[in-house]
Design a protein around this motif. Structure first.
Motif, PDB file in Angstrom:
ATOM      1  N   GLU A 132       5.455  14.603  -5.242  1.00 34.98           N
ATOM      2  CA  GLU A 132       4.514  13.480  -5.162  1.00 34.98           C
ATOM      3  C   GLU A 132       3.574  13.649  -3.975  1.00 34.98           C
ATOM      4  N   HIS A 133       4.117  14.091  -2.846  1.00 38.56           N
ATOM      5  CA  HIS A 133       3.290  14.335  -1.656  1.00 38.56           C
ATOM      6  C   HIS A 133       2.251  15.412  -1.952  1.00 38.56           C
ATOM      7  N   LYS A 154       0.844  -1.191   0.000  1.00 42.61           N
ATOM      8  CA  LYS A 154       0.000   0.000   0.000  1.00 42.61           C
ATOM      9  C   LYS A 154       0.879   1.240   0.000  1.00 42.61           C
ATOM     10  N   GLU A 155       0.294   2.371  -0.475  1.00 45.75           N
ATOM     11  CA  GLU A 155       1.039   3.631  -0.412  1.00 45.75           C
ATOM     12  C   GLU A 155       1.290   4.001   1.044  1.00 45.75           C
ATOM     13  N   ARG A 156       2.346   4.787   1.249  1.00 45.73           N
ATOM     14  CA  ARG A 156       2.620   5.269   2.598  1.00 45.73           C
ATOM     15  C   ARG A 156       1.419   6.109   3.044  1.00 45.73           C
ATOM     16  N   ILE A 157       1.199   6.167   4.337  1.00 39.44           N
ATOM     17  CA  ILE A 157       0.094   6.940   4.907  1.00 39.44           C
ATOM     18  C   ILE A 157       0.320   8.417   4.583  1.00 39.44           C
ATOM     19  N   LEU A 158      -0.738   9.085   4.164  1.00 39.18           N
ATOM     20  CA  LEU A 158      -0.657  10.505   3.840  1.00 39.18           C
ATOM     21  C   LEU A 158      -0.760  11.307   5.137  1.00 39.18           C
ATOM     22  N   VAL A 159       0.323  11.963   5.509  1.00 32.34           N
ATOM     23  CA  VAL A 159       0.379  12.770   6.736  1.00 32.34           C
ATOM     24  C   VAL A 159       0.080  14.213   6.353  1.00 32.34           C
ATOM     25  N   LEU A 160      -0.891  14.807   7.023  1.00 31.36           N
ATOM     26  CA  LEU A 160      -1.342  16.164   6.688  1.00 31.36           C
ATOM     27  C   LEU A 160      -1.138  17.134   7.841  1.00 31.36           C
ATOM     28  N   ALA A 162      -3.328  17.274  -3.102  1.00 28.07           N
ATOM     29  CA  ALA A 162      -4.254  17.938  -4.028  1.00 28.07           C
ATOM     30  C   ALA A 162      -5.381  16.986  -4.448  1.00 28.07           C
ATOM     31  N   ARG A 163      -5.040  15.721  -4.706  1.00 24.26           N
ATOM     32  CA  ARG A 163      -6.083  14.742  -5.070  1.00 24.26           C
ATOM     33  C   ARG A 163      -7.079  14.582  -3.939  1.00 24.26           C
ATOM     34  N   LEU A 164      -6.578  14.506  -2.718  1.00 26.37           N
ATOM     35  CA  LEU A 164      -7.457  14.347  -1.558  1.00 26.37           C
ATOM     36  C   LEU A 164      -8.383  15.559  -1.421  1.00 26.37           C
ATOM     37  N   GLU A 165      -7.828  16.743  -1.604  1.00 29.06           N
ATOM     38  CA  GLU A 165      -8.615  17.972  -1.447  1.00 29.06           C
ATOM     39  C   GLU A 165      -9.648  18.134  -2.556  1.00 29.06           C
TER      40      GLU A 165
END
Length: 117
Positions: free
Chosen positions: A106-107, A51-57, A112-115
């Protein structure tokens, strides 16, 4: 490619909010605290089972409060949000420095995709 280089100088810069690493091959990297926190090597953040690494915001204001050497192979970073798991070994820190622009872009694309969802 196996990285066998190690830091000869490590400086925590409060004003620029970066960790400066100078490696024995002459490479020098200034890694922003936010970048280091987002790309933590801790189990809770890194990729698991393909899986992709967890997206930290929302770590723009994170403070790197302390760094501790772990033997002669890694650093443990202590952030003000309580995160301090994961060891940043020399290979990983070098990889973060050498690929900083690519990894950060990439981050930002993932954010941006999430938003846009």
């Amino acid at each position: 490619m196996q990285i066998k280089t190690k830091p000869t100088d490590i400086v925590l810069h409060q004003q620029s909010r970066t960790l400066e690493l100078v490696f024995d091959n002459g490479e020098r990297f200034n890694l922003p605290w936010e970048y280091l926190r987002v790309f933590s090597p801790s189990k809770e953040v890194r990729a698991r089972f393909g899986k992709e690494r967890i997206l930290v915001l929302n770590k723009q204001d994170v403070v790197l409060e302390q760094i501790k050497p772990i033997g002669n192979y890694a650093l443990k970073l202590y952030f003000d949000d309580g995160h301090n798991s994961g060891l940043y070994d020399w290979r990983f820190l070098y990889e973060l420095g050498a690929n900083q622009e690519k990894y950060w872009q990439e981050h930002l694309k993932r954010v941006a995709r999430l938003e846009s969802e």
